[in-house]
Design a protein around this motif. Structure first.
Motif, PDB file in Angstrom:
ATOM      1  N   GLU A  83       0.847  -1.205   0.000  1.00 27.21           N
ATOM      2  CA  GLU A  83       0.000   0.000   0.000  1.00 27.21           C
ATOM      3  C   GLU A  83       0.874   1.244   0.000  1.00 27.21           C
ATOM      4  O   GLU A  83       1.479   1.589   1.011  1.00 27.21           O
ATOM      5  N   TRP A  84       0.928   1.909  -1.139  1.00 30.29           N
ATOM      6  CA  TRP A  84       1.721   3.128  -1.291  1.00 30.29           C
ATOM      7  C   TRP A  84       0.897   4.327  -0.851  1.00 30.29           C
ATOM      8  O   TRP A  84      -0.274   4.470  -1.207  1.00 30.29           O
ATOM      9  N   LYS A  85       1.494   5.190  -0.032  1.00 29.00           N
ATOM     10  CA  LYS A  85       0.823   6.414   0.403  1.00 29.00           C
ATOM     11  C   LYS A  85       1.801   7.573   0.275  1.00 29.00           C
ATOM     12  O   LYS A  85       2.907   7.499   0.838  1.00 29.00           O
ATOM     13  N   PRO A  86       1.435   8.635  -0.419  1.00 29.33           N
ATOM     14  CA  PRO A  86       2.344   9.785  -0.497  1.00 29.33           C
ATOM     15  C   PRO A  86       2.485  10.448   0.868  1.00 29.33           C
ATOM     16  O   PRO A  86       1.627  10.304   1.740  1.00 29.33           O
ATOM     17  N   GLY A  87       3.589  11.155   1.053  1.00 32.93           N
ATOM     18  CA  GLY A  87       3.812  11.831   2.323  1.00 32.93           C
ATOM     19  C   GLY A  87       4.900  11.148   3.124  1.00 32.93           C
ATOM     20  O   GLY A  87       5.688  10.365   2.602  1.00 32.93           O
ATOM     21  N   ILE A  88       4.941  11.450   4.418  1.00 36.85           N
ATOM     22  CA  ILE A  88       6.024  10.983   5.288  1.00 36.85           C
ATOM     23  C   ILE A  88       5.511   9.978   6.306  1.00 36.85           C
ATOM     24  O   ILE A  88       4.509  10.215   6.976  1.00 36.85           O
ATOM     25  N   SER A  89       6.210   8.849   6.401  1.00 37.27           N
ATOM     26  CA  SER A  89       5.938   7.851   7.434  1.00 37.27           C
ATOM     27  C   SER A  89       7.166   7.785   8.337  1.00 37.27           C
ATOM     28  O   SER A  89       8.292   7.701   7.847  1.00 37.27           O
ATOM     29  N   VAL A  90       6.953   7.822   9.652  1.00 35.64           N
ATOM     30  CA  VAL A  90       8.061   7.759  10.611  1.00 35.64           C
ATOM     31  C   VAL A  90       7.839   6.571  11.534  1.00 35.64           C
ATOM     32  O   VAL A  90       6.797   6.469  12.191  1.00 35.64           O
ATOM     33  N   LEU A  91       8.827   5.679  11.573  1.00 33.35           N
ATOM     34  CA  LEU A  91       8.684   4.435  12.326  1.00 33.35           C
ATOM     35  C   LEU A  91       9.677   4.382  13.485  1.00 33.35           C
ATOM     36  O   LEU A  91      10.885   4.436  13.286  1.00 33.35           O
ATOM     37  N   GLY A  92       9.139   4.302  14.702  1.00 34.99           N
ATOM     38  CA  GLY A  92       9.978   4.218  15.894  1.00 34.99           C
ATOM     39  C   GLY A  92       9.662   2.972  16.696  1.00 34.99           C
ATOM     40  O   GLY A  92       9.112   1.999  16.174  1.00 34.99           O
ATOM     41  N   LEU A  93       9.986   2.977  17.974  1.00 31.50           N
ATOM     42  CA  LEU A  93       9.693   1.826  18.829  1.00 31.50           C
ATOM     43  C   LEU A  93       8.195   1.542  18.881  1.00 31.50           C
ATOM     44  O   LEU A  93       7.773   0.387  18.819  1.00 31.50           O
ATOM     45  N   LYS A  94       7.408   2.576  18.988  1.00 28.32           N
ATOM     46  CA  LYS A  94       5.954   2.403  19.090  1.00 28.32           C
ATOM     47  C   LYS A  94       5.383   1.716  17.868  1.00 28.32           C
ATOM     48  O   LYS A  94       4.471   0.885  17.971  1.00 28.32           O
ATOM     49  N   GLU A  95       5.913   2.041  16.705  1.00 33.03           N
ATOM     50  CA  GLU A  95       5.407   1.484  15.441  1.00 33.03           C
ATOM     51  C   GLU A  95       6.090   0.173  15.046  1.00 33.03           C
ATOM     52  O   GLU A  95       5.771  -0.404  14.001  1.00 33.03           O
ATOM     53  N   GLY A  96       7.019  -0.284  15.881  1.00 33.79           N
ATOM     54  CA  GLY A  96       7.758  -1.500  15.548  1.00 33.79           C
ATOM     55  C   GLY A  96       8.789  -1.288  14.455  1.00 33.79           C
ATOM     56  O   GLY A  96       9.240  -2.246  13.822  1.00 33.79           O
ATOM     57  N   GLY A  97       9.202  -0.040  14.251  1.00 31.62           N
ATOM     58  CA  GLY A  97      10.149   0.268  13.181  1.00 31.62           C
ATOM     59  C   GLY A  97      11.599   0.064  13.564  1.00 31.62           C
ATOM     60  O   GLY A  97      12.459  -0.114  12.694  1.00 31.62           O
ATOM     61  N   VAL A  98      11.890   0.105  14.864  1.00 24.24           N
ATOM     62  CA  VAL A  98      13.247  -0.147  15.372  1.00 24.24           C
ATOM     63  C   VAL A  98      13.127  -1.056  16.593  1.00 24.24           C
ATOM     64  O   VAL A  98      12.073  -1.115  17.236  1.00 24.24           O
ATOM     65  N   GLU A  99      14.211  -1.760  16.890  1.00 24.36           N
ATOM     66  CA  GLU A  99      14.194  -2.691  18.020  1.00 24.36           C
ATOM     67  C   GLU A  99      15.607  -3.195  18.255  1.00 24.36           C
ATOM     68  O   GLU A  99      16.488  -3.012  17.413  1.00 24.36           O
ATOM     69  N   TYR A 100      15.828  -3.818  19.407  1.00 22.45           N
ATOM     70  CA  TYR A 100      17.088  -4.538  19.593  1.00 22.45           C
ATOM     71  C   TYR A 100      16.767  -6.023  19.440  1.00 22.45           C
ATOM     72  O   TYR A 100      15.729  -6.501  19.891  1.00 22.45           O
ATOM     73  N   ALA A 101      17.645  -6.738  18.760  1.00 23.59           N
ATOM     74  CA  ALA A 101      17.349  -8.116  18.375  1.00 23.59           C
ATOM     75  C   ALA A 101      17.778  -9.114  19.440  1.00 23.59           C
ATOM     76  O   ALA A 101      18.903  -9.062  19.937  1.00 23.59           O
ATOM     77  N   VAL A 102      16.855 -10.017  19.767  1.00 18.90           N
ATOM     78  CA  VAL A 102      17.158 -11.139  20.646  1.00 18.90           C
ATOM     79  C   VAL A 102      16.751 -12.416  19.921  1.00 18.90           C
ATOM     80  O   VAL A 102      15.612 -12.544  19.465  1.00 18.90           O
ATOM     81  N   ASP A 103      17.693 -13.340  19.774  1.00 16.54           N
ATOM     82  CA  ASP A 103      17.412 -14.617  19.131  1.00 16.54           C
ATOM     83  C   ASP A 103      18.287 -15.697  19.746  1.00 16.54           C
ATOM     84  O   ASP A 103      18.931 -15.475  20.782  1.00 16.54           O
TER      85      ASP A 103
END
Length: 330
Positions: free
Chosen positions: A270-290
């Motif tokens: 789904e393409w949407k014009p404009g700006i999307s900002v992804l942080g911890l709340k949006e699940g856009g960044v994280e520290y990896a545990v595996d």
């Protein structure tokens, strides 16, 4: 005349040949333009590659791709994809912003995407990340793990975006341990700084000699040299962008993951014009545990990191954004 295949890399010459032969693609065929370092850089570009490959697997769709090998190719590569009718055209990395800004004006009906930068055109979707939030968490992890109280940061090209990682990392380290010392180096000032593992290793060794025992590399392919140096010295390293824990199991304390794969997948769906900002709340960044690092992070430290994360999401902790202030205001 042979037509370049879909979902395989080809040269700019191939793009010209395709145009000359009248080989057009359907308007719904997307394109991905990977930047310097290539789609198998084990970092940022590769995360984008995983996203488009997941989309291909889930939908059965095809896509065009091109890997930038020098800076002069960017405008031509984007333009040729647009001329072939590809849409959306995804430019991976901030370095393509200027080129995309030029081309998007000439193809107002084509959908474009830029990952990691803003391009203010009505037919462009800009996807940004709150790198400072994920970097805060791995900075706290570094400080809580360090035996010496000295942690390191090695960036790639010295640009505001990488300072954004550095600033968040330092803030996290000093929140977890106010007495922590943070040693910082950048690899260089040109695009070659993203792919210089030898220099990355040298910088890491110099930091280790000063007492650093955990180092975070935000340096693209250069980070591979940092991780090798950490393994050789018996120190910990932290990866970036992709989950790099598997590169040196036991050495990689964690990775600050930017979900570029999710961002690419989502814009293809789904393409949407404009700006999307992804942080911890949006699940856009994280520290990896595996399975590669779970034993390296004791439950007590994980609990502290989870508490920091909750406070950042709730707004109780404000992580400094270097790019907003043009300074690290911790």
């Amino acid at each position: 005349m042979m037509k370049p295949s879909l979902s395989s890399s080809f040269t700019l010459a191939g793009l010209f040949l395709a145009m000359a032969s009248g080989a057009a693609v359907a308007q719904t065929t997307p394109a991905v333009i990977f930047d310097m370092g290539g789609k198998f850089d084990k970092s940022f570009n590769e995360a984008a590659y995983r996203g488009v490959e997941q989309w291909k697997k889930d939908t059965g769709g095809k896509y065009l791709e091109f890997e930038i090998s020098n800076e002069t190719q960017r405008v031509q590569a984007i333009r040729r994809m647009a001329e072939r009718g590809a849409s959306p055209i995804i430019s991976v990395g901030f370095a393509q912003a200027s080129a995309l800004n030029q081309v998007a004006k000439d193809f107002p009906k084509t959908k474009f995407v830029i990952i990691d930068e803003k391009v203010n055109q009505p037919n462009v979707q800009s996807v940004l990340f709150k790198e400072q939030e994920g970097s805060f968490l791995v900075g706290a992890l570094a400080a809580l793990t360090s035996k010496t109280g000295k942690v390191g940061f090695i960036g790639g090209m010295d640009i505001p975006l990488i300072r954004k990682f550095e600033c968040g990392y330092e803030q996290g380290a000093k929140t977890a341990n106010p007495k922590a010392e943070v040693f910082k180096n950048m690899t260089g000032t040109t695009a070659s700084a993203w792919n210089d593992p030898t220099r990355g290793g040298e910088l890491a060794k110099a930091q280790f000699a000063k007492g650093v025992d955990v180092v975070f590399a935000a340096a693209g392919g250069t980070g591979v040299g940092v991780y090798q140096a950490a393994k050789d010295a018996g120190k910990f390293a932290i990866g970036v962008d992709s989950n790099q824990n598997h590169l040196q199991p036991g050495t990689m304390l964690s990775s600050m993951v930017k979900r570029v794969d999710v961002a690419v997948y989502n814009v293809l769906k789904e393409w949407k014009p404009g700006i999307s900002v992804l942080g911890l709340k949006e699940g856009g960044v994280e520290y990896a545990v595996d399975q590669n690092n779970a034993k390296l992070i004791p439950p007590a430290i994980k609990a502290k990191l989870d508490a920091y994360k909750a406070d950042i999401v709730a707004g109780k902790i404000k992580v400094a954004d270097y790019m907003a202030d043009n300074a690290c205001k911790n």
